[in-house]
Write an enzyme that holds these catalytic residues in place. Structure first.
Site, PDB file in Angstrom:
ATOM      1  N   ASP A 235       9.961   2.614  -9.955  1.00 32.19           N
ATOM      2  CA  ASP A 235      11.207   2.112 -10.551  1.00 32.19           C
ATOM      3  C   ASP A 235      11.838   1.031  -9.670  1.00 32.19           C
ATOM      4  O   ASP A 235      12.461   0.101 -10.189  1.00 32.19           O
ATOM      5  CB  ASP A 235      12.207   3.251 -10.765  1.00 32.19           C
TER       6      ASP A 235
ATOM      7  N   ARG B  16      -6.159  11.128  -6.930  1.00 38.11           N
ATOM      8  CA  ARG B  16      -5.919   9.783  -6.388  1.00 38.11           C
ATOM      9  C   ARG B  16      -6.184   8.685  -7.421  1.00 38.11           C
ATOM     10  O   ARG B  16      -5.846   7.522  -7.191  1.00 38.11           O
ATOM     11  CB  ARG B  16      -6.783   9.530  -5.151  1.00 38.11           C
TER      12      ARG B  16
ATOM     13  N   ARG C 165     -12.568   8.756  -5.285  1.00 35.28           N
ATOM     14  CA  ARG C 165     -12.232   9.905  -4.432  1.00 35.28           C
ATOM     15  C   ARG C 165     -11.767  11.085  -5.301  1.00 35.28           C
ATOM     16  O   ARG C 165     -12.237  11.248  -6.424  1.00 35.28           O
ATOM     17  CB  ARG C 165     -11.173   9.472  -3.411  1.00 35.28           C
TER      18      ARG C 165
ATOM     19  N   ASN D 200       0.890  -1.156   0.000  1.00 36.06           N
ATOM     20  CA  ASN D 200       0.000   0.000   0.000  1.00 36.06           C
ATOM     21  C   ASN D 200       0.930   1.208   0.000  1.00 36.06           C
ATOM     22  O   ASN D 200       1.427   1.610   1.053  1.00 36.06           O
ATOM     23  CB  ASN D 200      -0.910   0.016   1.227  1.00 36.06           C
TER      24      ASN D 200
ATOM     25  N   GLU E  61      -0.674  -4.079  -5.667  1.00 38.24           N
ATOM     26  CA  GLU E  61      -0.925  -2.770  -5.050  1.00 38.24           C
ATOM     27  C   GLU E  61      -2.264  -2.832  -4.323  1.00 38.24           C
ATOM     28  O   GLU E  61      -3.258  -3.257  -4.923  1.00 38.24           O
ATOM     29  CB  GLU E  61      -0.965  -1.702  -6.153  1.00 38.24           C
TER      30      GLU E  61
ATOM     31  N   SER F 104      -9.087   2.342   0.819  1.00 31.97           N
ATOM     32  CA  SER F 104     -10.215   3.056   0.212  1.00 31.97           C
ATOM     33  C   SER F 104     -10.232   2.817  -1.297  1.00 31.97           C
ATOM     34  O   SER F 104      -9.229   2.388  -1.875  1.00 31.97           O
ATOM     35  CB  SER F 104     -10.096   4.556   0.504  1.00 31.97           C
TER      36      SER F 104
ATOM     37  N   HIS G  50      -5.110  -0.828  -1.554  1.00 33.60           N
ATOM     38  CA  HIS G  50      -5.569   0.394  -0.881  1.00 33.60           C
ATOM     39  C   HIS G  50      -6.788   0.073  -0.035  1.00 33.60           C
ATOM     40  O   HIS G  50      -7.662  -0.692  -0.458  1.00 33.60           O
ATOM     41  CB  HIS G  50      -5.959   1.471  -1.902  1.00 33.60           C
TER      42      HIS G  50
HETATM   43  C1  DQA Z   1      -4.571   4.949   0.543  1.00 34.45           C
HETATM   44  C2  DQA Z   1      -5.147   5.906  -0.495  1.00 34.45           C
HETATM   45  C3  DQA Z   1      -4.170   7.031  -0.797  1.00 34.45           C
HETATM   46  O1  DQA Z   1      -4.718   7.934  -1.758  1.00 34.45           O
HETATM   47  C4  DQA Z   1      -3.864   7.815   0.467  1.00 34.45           C
HETATM   48  O2  DQA Z   1      -2.883   8.803   0.192  1.00 34.45           O
HETATM   49  C5  DQA Z   1      -3.466   6.959   1.596  1.00 34.45           C
HETATM   50  C6  DQA Z   1      -4.166   5.680   1.806  1.00 34.45           C
HETATM   51  C7  DQA Z   1      -5.573   3.856   0.928  1.00 34.45           C
HETATM   52  O3  DQA Z   1      -5.132   2.849   1.483  1.00 34.45           O
HETATM   53  O4  DQA Z   1      -6.777   4.007   0.710  1.00 34.45           O
HETATM   54  O5  DQA Z   1      -2.626   7.336   2.407  1.00 34.45           O
HETATM   55  O6  DQA Z   1      -3.433   4.311  -0.029  1.00 34.45           O
END
Ligand code: DQA
Length: 147
Positions: free
Chosen positions: A86, A110, A106, A73, A97, A101, A99
């Site tokens: 990189d 983002r 959003r 994350n 990857e 949220s 997240h």
């Molecule tokens: C995040 C989403 C990112 O945009 C934000 O800067 C975070 C948390 C998430 O886990 O939802 O710090 O990575």
């Protein structure tokens, strides 16, 4: 099998930080759930959090040779860091990857991820479960390659 799980900046503040967006689960609770799942899958995990881009990059570099994959994350560095992207490309380890949220629902800034093009895929919007889904995804991916 050993997987590196990385948490980027401000994720040490989980539980306190914007709970409407990120929930009230703490990072320690997320890490405990990851460790439990790793035990169920019969794999090892190395988990680290840093607010520093360079520490995250060094962790990725040192995973080459000791880990078979990365769940990351990248937090705010998702949207800014060519260097982190990189680093993942440099070690050529499979990466997922994640997240908490749904970054696509959003602010517009983002929706852009520098990491996604060098990742196997992205899991976003499931709270702490995003990490668990990410761990299962990388586990299945690596297992397929091994068998
Ligand atoms: C995040 C989403 C990112 O945009 C934000 O800067 C975070 C948390 C998430 O886990 O939802 O710090 O990575």
């Amino acid at each position: 099998m050993k997987i590196l799980v990385l948490h980027g900046p401000n994720l040490n503040m989980l539980g306190i930080r914007e709970p409407m967006l990120y929930g009230d689960v703490t990072l320690a609770e997320v890490d405990a759930a990851i460790t439990t799942l790793a035990g169920e899958l019969g794999i090892q995990v190395e988990i680290a959090q840093s607010n520093s881009e360079s520490v995250l990059i060094d962790k990725i570099h040192s995973a080459a040779g000791s880990c078979q994959g990365v769940v990351i994350n990248p937090a705010a560095y998702t949207h800014t860091s060519v260097a982190l992207r990189d680093a993942i490309a440099a070690v050529a380890l499979p990466a997922v990857e994640v997240h908490l949220s749904n970054i696509h629902g959003r602010e517009k800034f983002r929706t852009r991820s520098y990491i996604a093009p060098v990742a196997l895929g992205q899991i976003a919007g499931f709270g702490a479960d995003s990490y668990l889904l990410g761990l299962r995804a990388i586990f299945n991916h690596i297992k397929k390659g091994l068998s």
